[in-house]
Scaffold this motif. Structure first.
Motif, PDB file in Angstrom:
ATOM      1  N   VAL B 294       0.815  -1.221   0.000  1.00 27.14           N
ATOM      2  CA  VAL B 294       0.000   0.000   0.000  1.00 27.14           C
ATOM      3  C   VAL B 294       0.851   1.276   0.000  1.00 27.14           C
ATOM      4  CG1 VAL B 294      -1.879  -1.195   1.180  1.00 27.14           C
ATOM      5  CG2 VAL B 294      -0.247   0.158   2.525  1.00 27.14           C
ATOM      6  N   LEU B 295       2.176   1.114   0.057  1.00 21.56           N
ATOM      7  CA  LEU B 295       3.048   2.299   0.086  1.00 21.56           C
ATOM      8  C   LEU B 295       2.770   3.184  -1.139  1.00 21.56           C
ATOM      9  CD1 LEU B 295       5.487   3.522   1.700  1.00 21.56           C
ATOM     10  CD2 LEU B 295       6.970   2.429   0.034  1.00 21.56           C
ATOM     11  N   GLY B 296       2.588   4.473  -0.872  1.00 22.35           N
ATOM     12  CA  GLY B 296       2.309   5.409  -1.975  1.00 22.35           C
ATOM     13  C   GLY B 296       1.077   5.002  -2.759  1.00 22.35           C
ATOM     14  N   CYS B 297       0.095   4.405  -2.060  1.00 21.97           N
ATOM     15  CA  CYS B 297      -1.132   3.915  -2.696  1.00 21.97           C
ATOM     16  C   CYS B 297      -0.819   2.877  -3.786  1.00 21.97           C
ATOM     17  CB  CYS B 297      -1.955   5.068  -3.258  1.00 21.97           C
ATOM     18  SG  CYS B 297      -3.667   4.594  -3.609  1.00 21.97           S
ATOM     19  N   GLY B 298       0.273   2.140  -3.597  1.00 18.17           N
ATOM     20  CA  GLY B 298       0.605   1.061  -4.534  1.00 18.17           C
ATOM     21  C   GLY B 298       1.095   1.558  -5.880  1.00 18.17           C
ATOM     22  N   GLN B 299       1.372   2.853  -5.944  1.00 17.86           N
ATOM     23  CA  GLN B 299       1.709   3.445  -7.243  1.00 17.86           C
ATOM     24  C   GLN B 299       3.220   3.452  -7.491  1.00 17.86           C
ATOM     25  OE1 GLN B 299      -1.941   6.589  -7.567  1.00 17.86           O
ATOM     26  NE2 GLN B 299      -0.492   6.881  -5.919  1.00 17.86           N
ATOM     27  N   PRO B 330      -6.213   1.508   5.137  1.00 17.17           N
ATOM     28  CA  PRO B 330      -7.209   2.517   4.735  1.00 17.17           C
ATOM     29  C   PRO B 330      -7.182   2.796   3.230  1.00 17.17           C
ATOM     30  CG  PRO B 330      -5.298   3.583   5.707  1.00 17.17           C
ATOM     31  CD  PRO B 330      -5.066   2.096   5.842  1.00 17.17           C
ATOM     32  N   ALA B 331      -8.301   3.279   2.730  1.00 17.47           N
ATOM     33  CA  ALA B 331      -8.370   3.718   1.337  1.00 17.47           C
ATOM     34  C   ALA B 331      -7.469   4.943   1.162  1.00 17.47           C
ATOM     35  CB  ALA B 331      -9.803   4.059   0.965  1.00 17.47           C
ATOM     36  N   GLN B 332      -6.947   5.124  -0.071  1.00 14.42           N
ATOM     37  CA  GLN B 332      -6.075   6.268  -0.345  1.00 14.42           C
ATOM     38  C   GLN B 332      -6.469   6.929  -1.655  1.00 14.42           C
ATOM     39  OE1 GLN B 332      -1.666   5.702   0.265  1.00 14.42           O
ATOM     40  NE2 GLN B 332      -2.284   3.619   0.720  1.00 14.42           N
ATOM     41  N   THR B 333      -6.135   8.201  -1.763  1.00 14.79           N
ATOM     42  CA  THR B 333      -6.406   8.929  -3.002  1.00 14.79           C
ATOM     43  C   THR B 333      -5.330   8.576  -4.032  1.00 14.79           C
ATOM     44  OG1 THR B 333      -7.341  10.727  -1.729  1.00 14.79           O
ATOM     45  CG2 THR B 333      -6.726  11.214  -4.004  1.00 14.79           C
ATOM     46  N   MET B 334      -5.762   8.291  -5.235  1.00 10.01           N
ATOM     47  CA  MET B 334      -4.776   7.977  -6.270  1.00 10.01           C
ATOM     48  C   MET B 334      -4.319   9.250  -6.971  1.00 10.01           C
ATOM     49  SD  MET B 334      -5.721   4.213  -7.757  1.00 10.01           S
ATOM     50  CE  MET B 334      -3.995   3.746  -7.976  1.00 10.01           C
ATOM     51  N   LEU B 335      -3.345   9.069  -7.890  1.00  8.43           N
ATOM     52  CA  LEU B 335      -2.715  10.214  -8.554  1.00  8.43           C
ATOM     53  C   LEU B 335      -3.697  11.050  -9.344  1.00  8.43           C
ATOM     54  CD1 LEU B 335       0.413   8.327  -9.818  1.00  8.43           C
ATOM     55  CD2 LEU B 335       0.486  10.353  -8.355  1.00  8.43           C
ATOM     56  N   ASN B 336      -4.629  10.378  -9.978  1.00  6.95           N
ATOM     57  CA  ASN B 336      -5.623  11.111 -10.753  1.00  6.95           C
ATOM     58  C   ASN B 336      -6.783  10.187 -11.091  1.00  6.95           C
ATOM     59  OD1 ASN B 336      -4.783   9.676 -13.206  1.00  6.95           O
ATOM     60  ND2 ASN B 336      -2.950  10.958 -13.063  1.00  6.95           N
ATOM     61  N   ALA B 337      -7.817  10.758 -11.680  1.00  6.56           N
ATOM     62  CA  ALA B 337      -9.043  10.013 -11.944  1.00  6.56           C
ATOM     63  C   ALA B 337      -8.782   8.847 -12.893  1.00  6.56           C
ATOM     64  CB  ALA B 337     -10.105  10.953 -12.525  1.00  6.56           C
ATOM     65  N   GLY B 338      -7.897   9.050 -13.861  1.00 12.00           N
ATOM     66  CA  GLY B 338      -7.593   7.992 -14.821  1.00 12.00           C
ATOM     67  C   GLY B 338      -6.942   6.794 -14.143  1.00 12.00           C
ATOM     68  N   THR B 339      -6.041   7.067 -13.211  1.00 10.97           N
ATOM     69  CA  THR B 339      -5.362   5.994 -12.493  1.00 10.97           C
ATOM     70  C   THR B 339      -6.345   5.209 -11.635  1.00 10.97           C
ATOM     71  OG1 THR B 339      -3.418   7.428 -12.425  1.00 10.97           O
ATOM     72  CG2 THR B 339      -3.382   5.519 -10.986  1.00 10.97           C
ATOM     73  N   LEU B 340      -7.238   5.935 -10.970  1.00 11.20           N
ATOM     74  CA  LEU B 340      -8.241   5.270 -10.149  1.00 11.20           C
ATOM     75  C   LEU B 340      -9.147   4.402 -11.008  1.00 11.20           C
ATOM     76  CD1 LEU B 340      -9.615   4.890  -7.374  1.00 11.20           C
ATOM     77  CD2 LEU B 340     -11.025   6.905  -7.892  1.00 11.20           C
ATOM     78  N   ASP B 341      -9.503   4.918 -12.155  1.00 12.24           N
ATOM     79  CA  ASP B 341     -10.376   4.182 -13.062  1.00 12.24           C
ATOM     80  C   ASP B 341      -9.692   2.895 -13.535  1.00 12.24           C
ATOM     81  OD1 ASP B 341     -12.925   4.273 -14.350  1.00 12.24           O
ATOM     82  OD2 ASP B 341     -11.810   4.462 -16.246  1.00 12.24           O
ATOM     83  N   ARG B 363     -15.211  -2.969  -0.644  1.00 12.61           N
ATOM     84  CA  ARG B 363     -15.734  -2.726  -1.967  1.00 12.61           C
ATOM     85  C   ARG B 363     -15.269  -1.347  -2.418  1.00 12.61           C
ATOM     86  NH1 ARG B 363     -20.860  -4.701  -3.825  1.00 12.61           N
ATOM     87  NH2 ARG B 363     -21.143  -3.986  -5.984  1.00 12.61           N
ATOM     88  N   GLN B 364     -14.880  -1.275  -3.672  1.00 10.60           N
ATOM     89  CA  GLN B 364     -14.354  -0.038  -4.229  1.00 10.60           C
ATOM     90  C   GLN B 364     -15.441   1.025  -4.274  1.00 10.60           C
ATOM     91  OE1 GLN B 364     -11.054   0.130  -4.998  1.00 10.60           O
ATOM     92  NE2 GLN B 364     -11.573   2.290  -5.060  1.00 10.60           N
ATOM     93  N   THR B 365     -15.191   2.167  -3.620  1.00 10.24           N
ATOM     94  CA  THR B 365     -16.164   3.257  -3.676  1.00 10.24           C
ATOM     95  C   THR B 365     -15.560   4.394  -4.502  1.00 10.24           C
ATOM     96  OG1 THR B 365     -15.223   4.019  -1.601  1.00 10.24           O
ATOM     97  CG2 THR B 365     -17.268   2.762  -1.461  1.00 10.24           C
ATOM     98  N   ALA B 366     -16.337   5.427  -4.710  1.00 10.19           N
ATOM     99  CA  ALA B 366     -15.861   6.544  -5.518  1.00 10.19           C
ATOM    100  C   ALA B 366     -14.729   7.264  -4.790  1.00 10.19           C
ATOM    101  CB  ALA B 366     -17.008   7.509  -5.790  1.00 10.19           C
ATOM    102  N   GLY B 367     -13.847   7.852  -5.546  1.00 10.76           N
ATOM    103  CA  GLY B 367     -12.877   8.775  -4.956  1.00 10.76           C
ATOM    104  C   GLY B 367     -11.572   8.189  -4.493  1.00 10.76           C
ATOM    105  N   LYS B 368     -11.588   7.049  -3.825  1.00  6.71           N
ATOM    106  CA  LYS B 368     -10.359   6.516  -3.262  1.00  6.71           C
ATOM    107  C   LYS B 368     -10.150   5.054  -3.647  1.00  6.71           C
ATOM    108  CE  LYS B 368      -9.679   9.657   0.560  1.00  6.71           C
ATOM    109  NZ  LYS B 368      -9.075   9.749   1.894  1.00  6.71           N
ATOM    110  N   ALA B 369      -8.899   4.625  -3.547  1.00  7.11           N
ATOM    111  CA  ALA B 369      -8.561   3.246  -3.879  1.00  7.11           C
ATOM    112  C   ALA B 369      -8.574   2.396  -2.619  1.00  7.11           C
ATOM    113  CB  ALA B 369      -7.184   3.190  -4.527  1.00  7.11           C
ATOM    114  N   GLN B 370      -9.323   1.293  -2.635  1.00  5.52           N
ATOM    115  CA  GLN B 370      -9.366   0.370  -1.512  1.00  5.52           C
ATOM    116  C   GLN B 370      -8.312  -0.716  -1.727  1.00  5.52           C
ATOM    117  OE1 GLN B 370     -11.152   0.643   1.129  1.00  5.52           O
ATOM    118  NE2 GLN B 370     -12.817   2.059   0.585  1.00  5.52           N
ATOM    119  N   PRO B 371      -7.426  -0.927  -0.765  1.00  5.01           N
ATOM    120  CA  PRO B 371      -6.462  -2.027  -0.881  1.00  5.01           C
ATOM    121  C   PRO B 371      -7.183  -3.371  -0.973  1.00  5.01           C
ATOM    122  CG  PRO B 371      -5.774  -0.466   0.801  1.00  5.01           C
ATOM    123  CD  PRO B 371      -7.169  -0.087   0.417  1.00  5.01           C
ATOM    124  N   GLN B 372      -6.623  -4.272  -1.785  1.00  7.34           N
ATOM    125  CA  GLN B 372      -7.277  -5.555  -2.040  1.00  7.34           C
ATOM    126  C   GLN B 372      -6.257  -6.679  -1.989  1.00  7.34           C
ATOM    127  OE1 GLN B 372     -10.519  -5.562  -2.436  1.00  7.34           O
ATOM    128  NE2 GLN B 372     -10.941  -3.403  -2.972  1.00  7.34           N
TER     129      GLN B 372
END
Lengths: 528, 528
Positions: B294-299, B330-341, B363-372
C-alpha cells in the motif's frame, strides 16, 4: 576433411527431417557442387531454439574461464582446418586462397581475443555499493551489479566473409563469450564451408564438455524468419544488406516480446581528400584508393564508395589519375551470381542517373564484375538524392567535387550514418578542417586518418558500427571485444548473502577482477 | 514561485503558438486548477527537436566537467524549490508532502550522482590499442575508442514520480550527462509541477552558460507521437504503462531510421516466502509486506503484485494474518481520476476471474482506492494465464500457493520479465532454494533478499530494468548511474594525430581517467 552431410545441427546431434534440400555452387563456374543441404523444417528451427534455451542455464553459469577454454578450443580447431578446407571455401566463394588463409587466422584470433576478455573480467561490469546501515533518513542496502548473457542468440552468416563473419565469426564469438548459446543460420553462399566450421565448433564443445545445445546450425531458405520470431531467441546478430537487415529488425520489433537486432548493413564510407595531401601525394592516393576500392572485388562493408575533394587543380589532376587507375583494374569474379546481379543493377542505376557521369570502367560483361568510377554533382548530396547514399556492393566508387569547406560541411551534413569516414590529410590540413572532424564523428563509428577503411582491426578499441543504416543500433560494434556488450544485460543483487552471490561480486573477489566499489575502481577484496 | 504561464519551452524561450490548452487538476478534489497549458503544435514539436539538435554539437563537445557543473546547478535549483512548490505538487498528485520532499532530494541527488560519474570519467569507456608498425603480415594501426552521446533524446514524464521520474528525473539526468539535449514531454498529471522544474533547469542552464536548446519541454495530448517520429530525435526514455510504452516502441521501430526506446513499463515483482522465514517471522512478514503493497497507494513500478509461498501450516497462518493486515489498510487517493479508473477495472477483472478468490479488501467506492488481496490457483501461473501477469497499478496484490519446490520452479518459469524478485528467506532456506535464485536471475533486473522492492536506491550498482515487459530493452536501467549508457555510443579513431583526439584519448591523458590500454586498465599517460 570429413564428408559433407548437409544436415542441420541441433543440440549436438544432426538432423535432416525435411524433404527439401539446398545446393551449393562453385562460385567461378556456377556448377553445382556435389553437396545437398537439408532445409530445416519449422520443427527443426523450433528444436534448435529449444536446444539453445536448454543449454543457456548451464552455459551462462559456467565460470568465464571455462567459456574461455571453449573459445580457445574452437580457435585451435579452426587453425587446424587444412588446405582441402581452404580449397573448398575458395570454390564456394571465388575468394583467393591467401584471403581465406588470412581469414582463418582472423577468425581464430577473434575467438582468442574473446577468451582474453573473459579472463580479464571487465565484461562483468562488476559494481558494488556497500550497505550504509546508519544512513539517515533510511539505511542504504548492499547493492551489487554484474552482467549476464541475454539468452539464446540467432546469428546470420554473411556472404562476404565466409569465416570471420560467419559460422564461427565475430557475432558467434561474442555471443558465446557472453554466455549465450547460438543458433546459426548458414548463408546459402557457402554451406559446405559452414558445415566444416560447425564441425570444428562441435568438436571444441565436446572436448571442453560444453552443454549439448551451446551451438546449433540450420540451413535453408526463409528459416531465418522463423528463427527471429522464435520466443526463446533473445537477440539477433546479422551482417548483410539493408533490405535483409531491416526486414529482421521489423520482425523482431513486431514480436510479442521485441528483441534487439544488431544488423550491420549499408555504408558508403566517405573518403575526404584534403588539399595539402592532394598537393603532396595526389598520385599515390589515386593508386592506393583504387586498390582499396577493388580489394576483394569491392565486397567489403567498408569499401570506399564515396570520394570527396575540394575543387582545385590538384583535385582535377587526382581525378584524371584515379580514372586511369580505375580503368586499369581487371574484372573479378564475385561471391555468387546473386551478388553479381545486384552489382550490375547498382551500376546500371548509376549509369542511368542524369546527375551522374561515368568516368571509367569497362562495360559489364557476363561472369565477372568490372570496376567502375562515377562522378556526381554535389547538388545530389545537398538535396539528399537517395541513390548517392546507396551502397553498391562491389568494385565501384563515386567522386564528388565541392567548391569549398562550407559546401563540404553541407554535403556531409546530408550523409546517412556510416561505418567509417576517412580523412586523407597532411598536418597543415588538420586545423582548418577540425570542424569537419567533429561533424564526421556524429555520422560514423570509425574515423580514419591517412589509411583506407577496408581493413578492420580486431582489437579492444575497434568500432565496426555506426548510425543507421550502417547498423540498426549504433550502440554496438560487430568487430572487436566490445561486441560482447551487445549480448549482455545487467542484473543486481540487493542484500544478498555472500555465498549466494556470483563469484564476480563476492566480498573476497575470488576472480581478482577490477570492480567499481563505492565509486572507486579496485581489485581489493571487501571486508566480509 | 514564479507565475505558471503554461507555455512550451523551446530553445531557451517560451512558445504558445497553438489555440488548444490543457488543464491541470487538483488530484484530491478533481477541481480544475487555475492554469492552462498550451498544447504544442506540430511546428512547436519540430522547433523543439530542432533546438535540441542545434544544441547537440556544442553540448556534446563540452568537457564533461562543464556538463557536471550544469547538473550540479540543476540540483541546487531543485533543492531550492520551496514549500509552495511542494504544496503545488501535492495538489496535482495527491501525494503527501513528506513524499514530495523526499523525492525532491532524490531528484537533486540523481543529478549530483551523474555529475560525479562525469568527473570520474568511466562513462567514456576509453580504450586504446597502440600501433604495432612491425607486426607481420600487416602493421597494426593505432585505434582509440570512446563514447559520445547519441543525439537529441525525447523523455516522457511518469505519473507516479512527479519529480524523480519526470522533468528533471533520471532519464533527463542520464541524457544530459551523456551529452544529449532533451525534449521533455510533460505528463498531463502534473503540468504545473513540470513548469516549475523546467524553470529550474533553464535557470541552471543559463547560470552555467549551456547552449539554448539543451532542454526543451512540450505540453499536450498526442504530441509525444510526433516527437518520437521526429527524424532528429535519436533515443527515447519513458516510464509508464505497457500499452503506452509498447506504442512508442512500435512507432520508433517503424521510423525510416529506427531508434532505441527505453521504456520501463510493467512488472508484478514476485515475492517468494521461503519456509524457515515464514516459521520464524511470518507475522512480521505479513505486516511488512502489506505496508509495501500500500506504500504510496501502490503506485510504484516495484509494487509487490505477486506473493508466492509453499503449502504449509506456516503459510496458512501467514495468509490469515496478511488478509487481516490488508483488510485493515485505509483507502487512499490515487494520482488522478484515470489511475483510479484503471485500478477499479483491474480489480474488477480479478474479481470476475473464476480461478481467483478475493481474500480481503473493502468494496471499491468513488474517490479513493481500496487495498485488495486476492489468491489465485497455481494452475493459472502454470498455464500462462495472462491476467496473473498483468500489473494492476495500485494497492493490490495476489497470493499463490505452490505444493513444493518443483511446482515453484515451474510457476516461476512461466513468469514474464520483471523489474524485481524478492526472496524472504532465512539462512537455512538458501541452500535448498539456490536453483530458484538462478532462475529468478534470468527473469529480472534486481533480486532482493529480505527486503521489499518498493525502494530503489540511486547508486552505481542499481538495476531498475529487466526483461520484457518490465522494460523494452533489458540491457538498460532507468535508475542509477549505469542509466547513462543507454544514451551513449562508441566511436573510434584510427591513426588520429594526438592533438585532434578528444581529451579522453590523448596520449597525455589530461583527464587522468582510467583507460584500457593494450588490454590493461591504467591511468598512465602514453609515450607520445
Amino acid at each position: 576433411m570429413a564428408e559433407i552431410l548437409g544436415h542441420n545441427y541441433i543440440g549436438g546431434a544432426r538432423s535432416a527431417a525435411g524433404q527439401d534440400t539446398q545446393t551449393s555452387f562453385d562460385a567461378c563456374t556456377g556448377e553445382a557442387l556435389p553437396y545437398r543441404f537439408s532445409q530445416a523444417t519449422a520443427a527443426e528451427v523450433d528444436a534448435a531454439a529449444q536446444a539453445a534455451a536448454a543449454a543457456y542455464g548451464q552455459f551462462r553459469s559456467l565460470p568465464a574461464s571455462r567459456r574461455a577454454e571453449f573459445l580457445e578450443a574452437i580457435a585451435d580447431e579452426i587453425d587446424a582446418l587444412d588446405e582441402d578446407f581452404v580449397a573448398l571455401v575458395c570454390r564456394e566463394t571465388a575468394l583467393p586462397a591467401g584471403r581465406i588463409q588470412a581469414e582463418r587466422g582472423r577468425t581464430s584470433g577473434q575467438m582468442r581475443l574473446f577468451a582474453k576478455v573473459l579472463r580479464r573480467g571487465d565484461f562483468y561490469g562488476a559494481r558494488i555499493d556497500g550497505a550504509l546501515p546508519e544512513r539517515q533518513p533510511l539505511p542504504r542496502p548492499d547493492v551489487r551489479q554484474y552482467n549476464i548473457g541475454v539468452g539464446p542468440v540467432a546469428v546470420f552468416g554473411a556472404s562476404n566473409f565466409p569465416l570471420a563473419f560467419s559460422t564461427a565469426g565475430g557475432d558467434t564469438a561474442a555471443a558465446l563469450a557472453a554466455g549465450c548459446p547460438v543458433v546459426f543460420k548458414a548463408h546459402s553462399g557457402h554451406m559446405a564451408t559452414a558445415e566444416c566450421v560447425a564441425d570444428a565448433i562441435i568438436r571444441a564443445a565436446e572436448k571442453t564438455a560444453m552443454p549439448a545445445g551451446v551451438f546449433n546450425m540450420i540451413f535453408g531458405n526463409g528459416v531465418g524468419a522463423d528463427l527471429v520470431k522464435h520466443p526463446l531467441i533473445q537477440a539477433v546478430g546479422f551482417t548483410g544488406s539493408l533490405k535483409g537487415g531491416r526486414a529482421l529488425c521489423d520482425m523482431a520489433a513486431a514480436r510479442p516480446q521485441p528483441i534487439p537486432v544488431f544488423a550491420e548493413m549499408s555504408s558508403i564510407n566517405p573518403v575526404l581528400l584534403l588539399p595539402t595531401a592532394l598537393q603532396q601525394r595526389g598520385s599515390k592516393i589515386a593508386s592506393e584508393l583504387s586498390a582499396s576500392v577493388v580489394l576483394g572485388c569491392g565486397q567489403f562493408c567498408t569499401n570506399p564508395g564515396l570520394v570527396i575533394g575540394l575543387r582545385s587543380a590538384e583535385f582535377s589532376a587526382f581525378l584524371q589519375e584515379f580514372s586511369a587507375q580505375m580503368a586499369a583494374q581487371p574484372a573479378q569474379t564475385m561471391l555468387n551470381a546473386g551478388t553479381l546481379d545486384s552489382y550490375r543493377r547498382g551500376v546500371d542505376r548509376l549509369l542511368a542517373h542524369p546527375g551522374i557521369e561515368h568516368l571509367a570502367g569497362a562495360r559489364q560483361t557476363a561472369g565477372k564484375a568490372q570496376p567502375q568510377l562515377f562522378q556526381a554533382d554535389v547538388s545530389l548530396l545537398l538535396n539528399g538524392d537517395e541513390l548517392l547514399q546507396e551502397e553498391v556492393f562491389g568494385p565501384t566508387t563515386l567522386v564528388v567535387e565541392v567548391t569549398d569547406k562550407t559546401e563540404l560541411l553541407a554535403a556531409l551534413q546530408g550523409l546517412h550514418g556510416q561505418l567509417t569516414a576517412t580523412l586523407i590529410a597532411e598536418r597543415e590540413d588538420l586545423a582548418p578542417f577540425a570542424d569537419v572532424l567533429a561533424l564526421l564523428e556524429q555520422k560514423v563509428g570509425r574515423v580514419l586518418f591517412n589509411g583506407y577503411p577496408t581493413g578492420v582491426e580486431v582489437c579492444d578499441a575497434m568500432v565496426h558500427g555506426g548510425p543507421y543504416p550502417a547498423t540498426s543500433d549504433s550502440r554496438g560494434t560487430s568487430v572487436g571485444s566490445l561486441a560482447i556488450n551487445r549480448f549482455l544485460r545487467p542484473v543486481c543483487y540487493q542484500n544478498c548473502p555472500d555465498q549466494l552471490l556470483p563469484q564476480a561480486l563476492q566480498n573476497a573477489n575470488p576472480l581478482g577482477i577490477a570492480r567499481l566499489v563505492d565509486g572507486e575502481t579496485t581489485r581489493d577484496p571487501l571486508a566480509g
